[in-house]
Design a protein around this motif. Structure first.
Motif, mmCIF file in Angstrom:
data_model
loop_
_atom_site.group_PDB
_atom_site.id
_atom_site.type_symbol
_atom_site.label_atom_id
_atom_site.label_comp_id
_atom_site.label_asym_id
_atom_site.label_seq_id
_atom_site.Cartn_x
_atom_site.Cartn_y
_atom_site.Cartn_z
ATOM 1 N N LEU A 9 0.830 -1.214 0.000
ATOM 2 C CA LEU A 9 0.000 0.000 0.000
ATOM 3 C C LEU A 9 0.860 1.259 0.000
ATOM 4 O O LEU A 9 0.551 2.236 -0.684
ATOM 5 C CB LEU A 9 -0.945 -0.015 1.197
ATOM 6 C CG LEU A 9 -2.123 -0.973 1.103
ATOM 7 C CD1 LEU A 9 -2.885 -1.010 2.413
ATOM 8 C CD2 LEU A 9 -3.034 -0.579 -0.033
ATOM 9 N N THR A 12 2.272 1.685 -3.443
ATOM 10 C CA THR A 12 1.229 2.143 -4.361
ATOM 11 C C THR A 12 0.931 3.622 -4.172
ATOM 12 O O THR A 12 0.738 4.355 -5.151
ATOM 13 C CB THR A 12 -0.050 1.314 -4.154
ATOM 14 O OG1 THR A 12 0.279 -0.065 -4.187
ATOM 15 C CG2 THR A 12 -1.072 1.614 -5.215
ATOM 16 N N LEU A 13 0.903 4.091 -2.922
ATOM 17 C CA LEU A 13 0.677 5.520 -2.684
ATOM 18 C C LEU A 13 1.801 6.365 -3.263
ATOM 19 O O LEU A 13 1.567 7.404 -3.886
ATOM 20 C CB LEU A 13 0.547 5.783 -1.179
ATOM 21 C CG LEU A 13 -0.797 5.478 -0.548
ATOM 22 C CD1 LEU A 13 -0.719 5.647 0.955
ATOM 23 C CD2 LEU A 13 -1.862 6.368 -1.119
ATOM 24 N N SER A 16 1.558 6.352 -6.994
ATOM 25 C CA SER A 16 0.423 7.124 -7.501
ATOM 26 C C SER A 16 0.743 8.614 -7.562
ATOM 27 O O SER A 16 0.051 9.359 -8.240
ATOM 28 C CB SER A 16 -0.810 6.887 -6.635
ATOM 29 O OG SER A 16 -0.669 7.533 -5.382
ATOM 30 N N PHE A 44 -5.915 7.685 -8.454
ATOM 31 C CA PHE A 44 -5.171 6.575 -7.872
ATOM 32 C C PHE A 44 -4.884 6.779 -6.396
ATOM 33 O O PHE A 44 -4.932 5.835 -5.604
ATOM 34 C CB PHE A 44 -3.869 6.339 -8.637
ATOM 35 C CG PHE A 44 -4.088 5.635 -9.941
ATOM 36 C CD1 PHE A 44 -4.607 4.362 -9.969
ATOM 37 C CD2 PHE A 44 -3.795 6.261 -11.130
ATOM 38 C CE1 PHE A 44 -4.823 3.707 -11.166
ATOM 39 C CE2 PHE A 44 -4.006 5.622 -12.328
ATOM 40 C CZ PHE A 44 -4.522 4.341 -12.354
ATOM 41 N N TYR A 45 -4.579 8.008 -5.994
ATOM 42 C CA TYR A 45 -4.234 8.271 -4.593
ATOM 43 C C TYR A 45 -5.419 7.980 -3.677
ATOM 44 O O TYR A 45 -5.299 7.260 -2.689
ATOM 45 C CB TYR A 45 -3.781 9.726 -4.450
ATOM 46 C CG TYR A 45 -3.135 10.042 -3.137
ATOM 47 C CD1 TYR A 45 -1.837 9.660 -2.874
ATOM 48 C CD2 TYR A 45 -3.824 10.737 -2.149
ATOM 49 C CE1 TYR A 45 -1.229 9.956 -1.674
ATOM 50 C CE2 TYR A 45 -3.234 11.033 -0.950
ATOM 51 C CZ TYR A 45 -1.928 10.652 -0.711
ATOM 52 O OH TYR A 45 -1.338 10.928 0.474
ATOM 53 N N VAL A 48 -6.390 4.222 -3.618
ATOM 54 C CA VAL A 48 -5.576 3.439 -2.688
ATOM 55 C C VAL A 48 -6.034 3.686 -1.252
ATOM 56 O O VAL A 48 -6.069 2.767 -0.427
ATOM 57 C CB VAL A 48 -4.084 3.762 -2.873
ATOM 58 C CG1 VAL A 48 -3.253 3.154 -1.766
ATOM 59 C CG2 VAL A 48 -3.600 3.267 -4.208
#
Length: 144
Positions: A9, A12-13, A16, A44-45, A48
């Protein structure tokens, strides 16, 4: 959540944020590309964040046995939060009241000096709001 899921996670942040602005910085810098990069970043932000919230609040049923211990710690935490809010908000309200009462009192005293006693009473009443909030927070802390 396991450590792997947490690291995924976080990655991913970070991605993004980096990928949409890398797209903007590597190409022609125009308003259209900037808006597209911002839109992609926001999508995306916050996507997530929604997935992380679902994973965080979707706990295991095995943890239901620990709720008795958590209830006591939550009550203590909410007690401290209530004490802080009662002091803080009463002081903010008292500050607003003193600001308006003191400025009006100064104006009244400048015109008629015999109004000093009456104006001090109103300023003192406004300061009393802060003291009442402080007393309430001491009472809350005494119960914890």
């Amino acid at each position: 959540m396991t450590l792997t899921v947490k690291l995924l996670l976080i990655a991913t942040l970070v991605l993004s944020i980096i990928i949409p602005f890398g797209y903007y910085l590597l190409g022609e810098k125009s308003r259209k590309r900037y808006k597209r990069a911002i839109g992609t970043n926001v999508f995306f932000y916050f996507g997530v964040f929604v997935i992380a919230a679902i994973m965080m609040f979707g706990g295991d049923p095995v943890q239901a046995a620990d709720t008795a211990e958590n209830v006591a710690s939550n009550a203590t935490g909410f007690g401290y939060l209530a004490a802080a809010l009662s002091t803080g908000l009463s002081c903010v309200g008292g500050g607003i009241a003193v600001a308006s009462a003191a400025s009006a009192a100064l104006g009244a005293i400048s015109e008629d000096s015999s109004a000093l006693g009456k104006s001090l009473i109103f300023v003192g009443l406004a300061e009393g709001v802060c003291l009442y909030g402080l007393i309430i927070s001491f009472m809350i802390l005494g119960k914890l």
